[in-house]
Design a protein around this motif. Structure first.
Motif, short mmCIF file in Angstrom:
data_model
loop_
_atom_site.label_atom_id
_atom_site.label_comp_id
_atom_site.label_asym_id
_atom_site.label_seq_id
_atom_site.Cartn_x
_atom_site.Cartn_y
_atom_site.Cartn_z
N UNK A 161 0.81 -1.21 0.00
CA UNK A 161 0.00 0.00 0.00
C UNK A 161 0.84 1.25 0.00
N UNK A 162 1.94 1.22 0.73
CA UNK A 162 2.84 2.38 0.79
C UNK A 162 3.39 2.70 -0.59
N UNK A 167 -2.93 -3.81 -7.12
CA UNK A 167 -3.29 -5.12 -7.67
C UNK A 167 -2.70 -6.23 -6.81
N UNK A 168 -1.43 -6.05 -6.43
CA UNK A 168 -0.77 -7.03 -5.57
C UNK A 168 -1.39 -7.02 -4.17
N UNK A 169 -1.76 -5.82 -3.70
CA UNK A 169 -2.40 -5.71 -2.38
C UNK A 169 -3.71 -6.49 -2.35
N UNK A 192 -7.34 1.32 5.21
CA UNK A 192 -7.88 2.69 5.22
C UNK A 192 -6.76 3.71 5.04
N UNK A 193 -5.68 3.50 5.74
CA UNK A 193 -4.53 4.41 5.66
C UNK A 193 -4.00 4.49 4.23
N UNK A 194 -3.73 3.35 3.63
CA UNK A 194 -3.08 3.33 2.31
C UNK A 194 -4.02 3.75 1.18
N UNK A 195 -5.29 3.39 1.26
CA UNK A 195 -6.23 3.83 0.22
C UNK A 195 -6.47 5.34 0.31
#
Length: 541
Positions: A161-162, A167-169, A192-195
């Motif tokens: 996510x960072x 796609x991999x997430x 939630x953080x990464x999106x």
């Protein structure tokens, strides 16, 4: 002894030597790093590595001793998980340009005993190199005697996510769903953080809605978390719209209103913050200390110190006792306006009222006192922090201000030793700050050693580290070396800063011009060739 970075790709025949190489690392003056420049079709030139000379043995020991946890670093090889992580990292580095299948084959031959601690160690070391981290994760999650737990899955989700490779997430998230029992509160926090950070609003909201699907309640705390992450990444309007749609469900919660108010304040939109402040007052929800603190902070950040001071004094008149956060806002704003005597007065008053200062209070004063070179007062406050300990103990922010104030290289170890005494751990930001100092002082050996230590600690190099190094090498005229580290940076999936992209394009242009100049013969070359041709004709006669 001079040390140079090596470049070679290990063959499968060398795999059996990896354990021996890692075991001998502590006794060797050569780094266990085998670099090879990744290919990039957009580059006109594939560069070789820049060779950093090593520090002497004495300097090395002094630097290690000055790092918090230095004893743990010396004990590193005695920890089986750390030893195994070192071996894994060696393989991943040496097979960076290889296919996933080749990396997995190399890992298969290691005979590792996997554990969550070992896997987390490796993932942490590759947090800025998602491709290697993902290959390693897929290898460990294939089955067998070891099955990764939630903590490992959450870590790889955070890494992916960072770096915004969703796609991999999603692939990892689907696997967690199939295995059952792996999704927890931490999983949803990471998502939630990464999106939100990627401004993928619909996906973030969908994550919140899917909690029930996995047996996790959508309660008030969960909704507050969603709004918090949206506001943190400046999606305040979206957050307020969601809040309005849920007002019947959460009618009089001051915490939710505080999140929205803080969002507008952090965004710097004082007009909207004032509007929402009035909405709070008219809603019948009583503002608490946090509400006052948030609004005072917004006013001070926008330079409206007079209004902030009036609100601060009115709190005292109404019987509110401003907490340390509010006092810190006022102190920092007064310092910023160079009204340091007034800031020190507020500092004294808060202690008289029983409001105890914390590290942030001292940091505000130290930051601005460093700027005006009042170093006597700085070290007086620093000593006071060390004596009080607890929440007043100096932290990485404190030491970053001290490091920025340094004028001589010899002062850096003193600050690091002080960090170690106070058990303040090194961070990626501190490493980057030290790297920048040594770059500014043009100390090649110190730059190289800091880079190595940052890498060993798993705290970088990150985008900031590469940017510092690439720009420095360019300024020194080492274009090929700068492009080597640019290659390494993009091979890890890092995104260039705009100024670095401009610089790289400029370097490629210069290299192209150099190559063309080498191909075009000068008048002197033409004259020499003509003379040689005439001599050859005479000999032939």
């Amino acid at each position: 002894m001079k040390r140079k970075f090596k470049f070679k790709i290990l063959t499968r025949n060398t795999l059996c030597l990896l354990r021996q190489i890692s075991h001998n690392a502590s006794s060797s003056s050569l780094p266990l790093r085998n670099f090879h420049a990744p290919t990039n079709p957009n580059l006109h030139y594939q560069a070789k590595a820049f060779a950093f000379p090593s520090l002497s043995i004495t300097e090395t020991a002094r630097f290690i001793h000055s790092i918090p946890g230095g004893d743990q670093i010396r004990q590193f090889d005695r920890d089986p998980d750390n030893q195994s992580a070192t071996e894994v990292q060696q393989i991943l580095e040496n097979f960076r340009a290889s296919s996933a299948q080749e990396i997995e084959l190399a890992l298969d031959q290691c005979g590792l005993v996997l554990s969550d601690d070992l896997v987390l160690n490796v993932l942490h070391q590759n947090q800025f190199d998602w491709k290697l981290a993902f290959v390693f994760f897929k290898w460990v999650s294939k089955g067998g005697c070891y099955s990764p737990g939630s903590i490992v899955y959450n870590e790889i989700l955070d890494v992916l996510g960072k770096m915004q490779v969703f796609d991999e997430l999603i692939e990892v998230l689907d696997e967690m769903s199939r295995r059952k029992g792996l999704l927890d509160e931490k999983t949803f926090e990471v998502l939630l953080n990464r999106y939100a950070a990627a401004r993928k609003v619909e996906e973030a909201i969908e994550v919140y809605k899917r909690r029930k699907q996995f047996g996790i309640e959508n309660d008030l705390v969960a909704f507050q978390a969603l709004l918090t992450w949206l506001c943190r990444y400046k999606l305040v309007e979206v957050a307020e719209t969601l809040f309005c749609s849920k007002q019947n469900e959460f009618p009089s919660d001051i915490k939710i209103r505080n999140i929205i108010l803080n969002g507008w304040c952090v965004l710097g939109n004082v007009r909207e913050a004032k509007r929402f402040w009035k909405d709070i007052l008219s809603s019948g929800c009583k503002p608490d200390l946090w509400t006052h603190g948030t609004f005072i902070n917004a006013l001070t950040k926008r330079g409206k110190l007079g209004t902030a001071m009036k609100l601060f004094r009115s709190m005292l008149d109404k019987g509110y006792n401003p907490d340390v956060v509010i006092c810190n806002c006022i102190i920092d704003a007064l310092c910023f306006k160079k009204r340091i005597p007034e800031a020190l007065q507020v500092f004294r008053e808060m202690r008289e009222r029983g409001c105890l200062p914390n590290a942030a209070t001292y940091n505000s004063l130290i930051k601005h006192l460093c700027k005006i070179r009042r170093m006597d007062k700085v070290y007086e406050l620093l000593h006071e922090m060390e004596q009080k300990k607890g929440s007043c103990l100096p932290n990485e922010i404190t030491y970053s201000y001290l490091l920025k104030s340094l004028k001589r290289p010899g002062e850096v170890p003193e600050v690091l030793e002080r960090m170690e005494r106070n058990e303040c751990s090194m961070t990626g930001d501190i490493y980057n700050l030290i790297l920048k100092l040594y770059v500014d002082w043009d100390l090649e050996e110190k730059v190289g050693y800091t880079w190595d230590e940052m890498e060993k600690a798993g705290l970088g190099p990150d985008r900031r580290s590469y940017t510092i190094l690439i720009h420095w090498l360019h300024e020194k005229g080492k274009i090929e070396d700068a492009l080597y580290y640019f290659n390494e940076m993009i091979s890890k999936g890092m995104v260039l800063e705009p100024r670095t992209e401009i610089l790289v394009n400029d370097m490629n242009t210069k290299l192209k011009e150099r190559e063309q100049e080498k191909k075009i013969p000068t008048e002197e070359d033409k004259s020499r060739r003509s003379s040689q041709s005439k001599r050859n004709k005479l000999r032939n006669r």
